[in-house]
Motif scaffolding. Structure first.
Motif, PDB file in Angstrom:
ATOM      1  N   UNK A   1      65.208  76.596  49.895  1.00  0.00           N
ATOM      2  CA  UNK A   1      63.754  76.722  50.044  1.00  0.00           C
ATOM      3  C   UNK A   1      63.296  78.167  49.966  1.00  0.00           C
ATOM      4  N   UNK A   2      62.020  78.306  49.669  1.00  0.00           N
ATOM      5  CA  UNK A   2      61.313  79.586  49.728  1.00  0.00           C
ATOM      6  C   UNK A   2      60.228  79.437  50.781  1.00  0.00           C
ATOM      7  N   UNK A   3      59.938  80.532  51.484  1.00  0.00           N
ATOM      8  CA  UNK A   3      58.925  80.508  52.530  1.00  0.00           C
ATOM      9  C   UNK A   3      58.151  81.813  52.459  1.00  0.00           C
ATOM     10  N   UNK A   4      56.838  81.729  52.488  1.00  0.00           N
ATOM     11  CA  UNK A   4      56.009  82.929  52.570  1.00  0.00           C
ATOM     12  C   UNK A   4      54.810  82.617  53.441  1.00  0.00           C
ATOM     13  N   UNK A   5      54.136  83.687  53.910  1.00  0.00           N
ATOM     14  CA  UNK A   5      53.012  83.466  54.817  1.00  0.00           C
ATOM     15  C   UNK A   5      51.998  84.590  54.690  1.00  0.00           C
ATOM     16  N   UNK A   6      50.805  84.295  55.205  1.00  0.00           N
ATOM     17  CA  UNK A   6      49.787  85.312  55.426  1.00  0.00           C
ATOM     18  C   UNK A   6      49.326  85.137  56.871  1.00  0.00           C
TER      19      UNK A   6
ATOM     20  N   UNK B   1      60.571  73.493  48.956  1.00  0.00           N
ATOM     21  CA  UNK B   1      61.971  73.079  49.002  1.00  0.00           C
ATOM     22  C   UNK B   1      62.310  72.271  47.762  1.00  0.00           C
ATOM     23  N   UNK B   2      63.485  72.527  47.211  1.00  0.00           N
ATOM     24  CA  UNK B   2      63.966  71.759  46.061  1.00  0.00           C
ATOM     25  C   UNK B   2      64.797  70.598  46.585  1.00  0.00           C
TER      26      UNK B   2
ATOM     27  N   UNK C   1      62.583  59.053  51.581  1.00  0.00           N
ATOM     28  CA  UNK C   1      63.845  59.382  52.246  1.00  0.00           C
ATOM     29  C   UNK C   1      63.806  60.753  52.918  1.00  0.00           C
ATOM     30  N   UNK C   2      62.622  61.356  53.019  1.00  0.00           N
ATOM     31  CA  UNK C   2      62.469  62.685  53.630  1.00  0.00           C
ATOM     32  C   UNK C   2      61.613  62.568  54.880  1.00  0.00           C
ATOM     33  N   UNK C   3      62.025  63.265  55.942  1.00  0.00           N
ATOM     34  CA  UNK C   3      61.246  63.322  57.179  1.00  0.00           C
ATOM     35  C   UNK C   3      60.990  64.788  57.512  1.00  0.00           C
ATOM     36  N   UNK C   4      59.731  65.115  57.762  1.00  0.00           N
ATOM     37  CA  UNK C   4      59.329  66.481  58.107  1.00  0.00           C
ATOM     38  C   UNK C   4      58.811  66.467  59.537  1.00  0.00           C
ATOM     39  N   UNK C   5      59.313  67.369  60.373  1.00  0.00           N
ATOM     40  CA  UNK C   5      58.788  67.501  61.725  1.00  0.00           C
ATOM     41  C   UNK C   5      58.514  68.977  61.993  1.00  0.00           C
ATOM     42  N   UNK C   6      57.529  69.210  62.848  1.00  0.00           N
ATOM     43  CA  UNK C   6      57.206  70.583  63.235  1.00  0.00           C
ATOM     44  C   UNK C   6      56.841  70.591  64.713  1.00  0.00           C
TER      45      UNK C   6
ATOM     46  N   UNK D   1      54.810  66.177  47.215  1.00  0.00           N
ATOM     47  CA  UNK D   1      56.086  66.010  46.542  1.00  0.00           C
ATOM     48  C   UNK D   1      55.823  65.776  45.062  1.00  0.00           C
ATOM     49  N   UNK D   2      56.337  66.658  44.203  1.00  0.00           N
ATOM     50  CA  UNK D   2      56.145  66.539  42.760  1.00  0.00           C
ATOM     51  C   UNK D   2      57.423  66.932  42.045  1.00  0.00           C
ATOM     52  N   UNK D   3      57.945  66.035  41.231  1.00  0.00           N
ATOM     53  CA  UNK D   3      59.116  66.321  40.393  1.00  0.00           C
ATOM     54  C   UNK D   3      60.283  66.940  41.162  1.00  0.00           C
ATOM     55  N   UNK D   4      60.591  66.404  42.327  1.00  0.00           N
ATOM     56  CA  UNK D   4      61.727  66.898  43.099  1.00  0.00           C
ATOM     57  C   UNK D   4      61.466  68.166  43.886  1.00  0.00           C
ATOM     58  N   UNK D   5      60.206  68.601  43.950  1.00  0.00           N
ATOM     59  CA  UNK D   5      59.841  69.805  44.705  1.00  0.00           C
ATOM     60  C   UNK D   5      58.901  69.393  45.839  1.00  0.00           C
ATOM     61  N   UNK D   6      59.284  69.739  47.055  1.00  0.00           N
ATOM     62  CA  UNK D   6      58.499  69.454  48.247  1.00  0.00           C
ATOM     63  C   UNK D   6      57.766  70.727  48.651  1.00  0.00           C
ATOM     64  N   UNK D   7      56.443  70.661  48.735  1.00  0.00           N
ATOM     65  CA  UNK D   7      55.624  71.806  49.127  1.00  0.00           C
ATOM     66  C   UNK D   7      54.940  71.467  50.444  1.00  0.00           C
ATOM     67  N   UNK D   8      55.121  72.335  51.435  1.00  0.00           N
ATOM     68  CA  UNK D   8      54.547  72.107  52.764  1.00  0.00           C
ATOM     69  C   UNK D   8      53.659  73.294  53.113  1.00  0.00           C
ATOM     70  N   UNK D   9      52.407  73.011  53.483  1.00  0.00           N
ATOM     71  CA  UNK D   9      51.472  74.048  53.935  1.00  0.00           C
ATOM     72  C   UNK D   9      51.232  73.831  55.424  1.00  0.00           C
ATOM     73  N   UNK D  10      51.455  74.873  56.221  1.00  0.00           N
ATOM     74  CA  UNK D  10      51.326  74.798  57.673  1.00  0.00           C
ATOM     75  C   UNK D  10      50.320  75.849  58.128  1.00  0.00           C
ATOM     76  N   UNK D  11      49.285  75.427  58.823  1.00  0.00           N
ATOM     77  CA  UNK D  11      48.219  76.328  59.253  1.00  0.00           C
ATOM     78  C   UNK D  11      48.491  76.893  60.647  1.00  0.00           C
ATOM     79  N   UNK D  12      48.151  78.149  60.816  1.00  0.00           N
ATOM     80  CA  UNK D  12      48.226  78.808  62.122  1.00  0.00           C
ATOM     81  C   UNK D  12      46.965  78.452  62.896  1.00  0.00           C
ATOM     82  N   UNK D  13      47.066  78.136  64.190  1.00  0.00           N
ATOM     83  CA  UNK D  13      45.851  77.841  64.957  1.00  0.00           C
ATOM     84  C   UNK D  13      44.884  79.028  64.911  1.00  0.00           C
TER      85      UNK D  13
END
Length: 123
Positions: free
Chosen positions: A20-25, A33-34, A42-47, A98-110
């Motif tokens: 995976x790659x991760x970046x933030x502002x 994630x690839x 078949x994927x579970x995401x928890x935060x 999820x697109x073509x085997x690539x999972x993109x997750x956007x997580x917001x800061x409160x």
């Protein structure tokens, strides 16, 4: 195929899956994630707080009865990837695509935890 909490953000581990790659502002974190060969169901995401976990299963291919593997380089089975984020995120403000085997997750800061610029008053 699991990994402990990622304490060094610049370290890469060849065996870590999914890669995976991760970046933030100041406002959000993006994780890409690839996950080739894994179905979205078949994927579970928890935060929780500042920890993101991606778990799932890559199923083996159907092989005809009597077939013998000549080469087997792709791994199959369950995986878990846990990474510490650069700040606490709002779990109600997480979006995954999820697109073509690539999972993109956007997580917001409160909003209450985002840095604020303070104006300096003269005199």
């Amino acid at each position: 195929m699991g990994e402990a909490l990622d304490r060094n953000p610049f370290r890469t581990t060849a065996s870590a899956f999914p890669p995976l790659n991760l970046w933030h502002n100041e406002a959000a974190v993006a994780v890409v994630a690839q996950v080739p060969g894994v179905a979205p169901e078949d994927i579970e995401i928890t935060v929780k707080d500042d920890v993101l976990a991606i778990a799932g299963q890559r199923r083996p291919p159907d092989v005809p009865q009597g077939a013998v593997w000549h080469r087997r380089e792709r791994s199959f089975g369950r995986f878990t990837r846990v990474v510490r984020l650069p700040f606490v995120v709002d779990p109600s403000q997480v979006e995954a695509r999820f697109t073509n085997g690539v999972l993109t997750i956007a997580l917001q800061r409160p909003e209450a935890q985002r840095p604020r610029r303070i104006a300096i008053k003269a005199g």
